[in-house]
Design an enzyme around this catalytic site. Sequence first.
Site, PDB file in Angstrom:
ATOM      1  N   ILE A  17       0.827  -1.203   0.000  1.00  0.00           N
ATOM      2  CA  ILE A  17       0.000   0.000   0.000  1.00  0.00           C
ATOM      3  C   ILE A  17       0.860   1.251   0.000  1.00  0.00           C
ATOM      4  O   ILE A  17       0.555   2.223  -0.698  1.00  0.00           O
ATOM      5  CB  ILE A  17      -0.951  -0.012   1.217  1.00  0.00           C
ATOM      6  CG1 ILE A  17      -2.017  -1.104   1.052  1.00  0.00           C
ATOM      7  CG2 ILE A  17      -1.617   1.349   1.396  1.00  0.00           C
ATOM      8  CD1 ILE A  17      -2.868  -1.335   2.283  1.00  0.00           C
ATOM      9  N   TYR A 146      -2.956  -7.245  16.523  1.00  0.00           N
ATOM     10  CA  TYR A 146      -2.988  -6.317  15.397  1.00  0.00           C
ATOM     11  C   TYR A 146      -4.228  -5.432  15.446  1.00  0.00           C
ATOM     12  O   TYR A 146      -4.146  -4.203  15.281  1.00  0.00           O
ATOM     13  CB  TYR A 146      -2.958  -7.105  14.086  1.00  0.00           C
ATOM     14  CG  TYR A 146      -3.141  -6.268  12.845  1.00  0.00           C
ATOM     15  CD1 TYR A 146      -2.098  -5.511  12.327  1.00  0.00           C
ATOM     16  CD2 TYR A 146      -4.376  -6.233  12.178  1.00  0.00           C
ATOM     17  CE1 TYR A 146      -2.267  -4.736  11.189  1.00  0.00           C
ATOM     18  CE2 TYR A 146      -4.549  -5.471  11.035  1.00  0.00           C
ATOM     19  CZ  TYR A 146      -3.497  -4.724  10.543  1.00  0.00           C
ATOM     20  OH  TYR A 146      -3.675  -3.956   9.415  1.00  0.00           O
TER      21      TYR A 146
END
Length: 271
Positions: A17, A146
């Site tokens: 990304i 996460y």
Amino acid sequence: MTSTKQVALVTGATSGIGKAAAIALAAAGFEVIGTGRSTAHATPPAGVTFLDLDVTSDESVAAAVKQVIDRFGQIDVLVNNAGVGSTGAAEEFSITQTQDIFDINVYGVIRMTKAVLPHMRARRHGRIINVSSLSGFVPSPFMSVYVSTKHAVEGYAQSLDHEVREYGVRVLLVEPGPINTPFAGHSVEADTPMPLYAAGRRNYDELLAKNLSSGDEPAVVAKVIVAAATDRNPKLRRTAGTTARTINAVYRLAPPRAFDRVIRRFNRMPS
């Protein structure tokens, strides 16, 4: 030296990304500085300058931000993209390992933000775009650590945006769903695995691999990041990708119990 273009600093820009965002921002007319822990053997895309940066180091962050300002005269946009995934049940992660993941995903964002804020406030201009996740607002079993880092980033960004908006600075969120990147291969595995979670962990690993391989391309997220950087009246948060938009709609509209069932079904959990 002051750049004639707006200047964007993108962390974690050597792949995935971050790289797509750097390319898209350059195409949109920005002077782009992309960072990675070690960029010596990475070839920067056209219009992008690479710079070494470790977001877990106060000294590295301060030096990199100073170098960009000294060379280009300004930082108009910061894209906090650097991060690491984690897979495994929450109970399987030691406190030390959990702290290491938070140091990258949360404190890395905070370090970068604190480093650029004085400059942006002084100029009364700037945007800080945090690459969060679909997991920033919904649960994801076997990604608990996460997910908790992304929830933390969301709370930090939303609150900070109110604090600095009057000084011409906006703090924004981009929330991708599954994206076709090497995310799984770069994720940290739990350091104290437990047999009782083994089946659930295998199930999740298979599901993650499937979702990533069929996910949107990084350019989809990059387009949303450019919009966040350039829109005259930016939205605080934007989802990116088909799955993120769909889950976000269900999250907003479904009753809590129904949404809980959706999460368990989506993650192939026992009913």
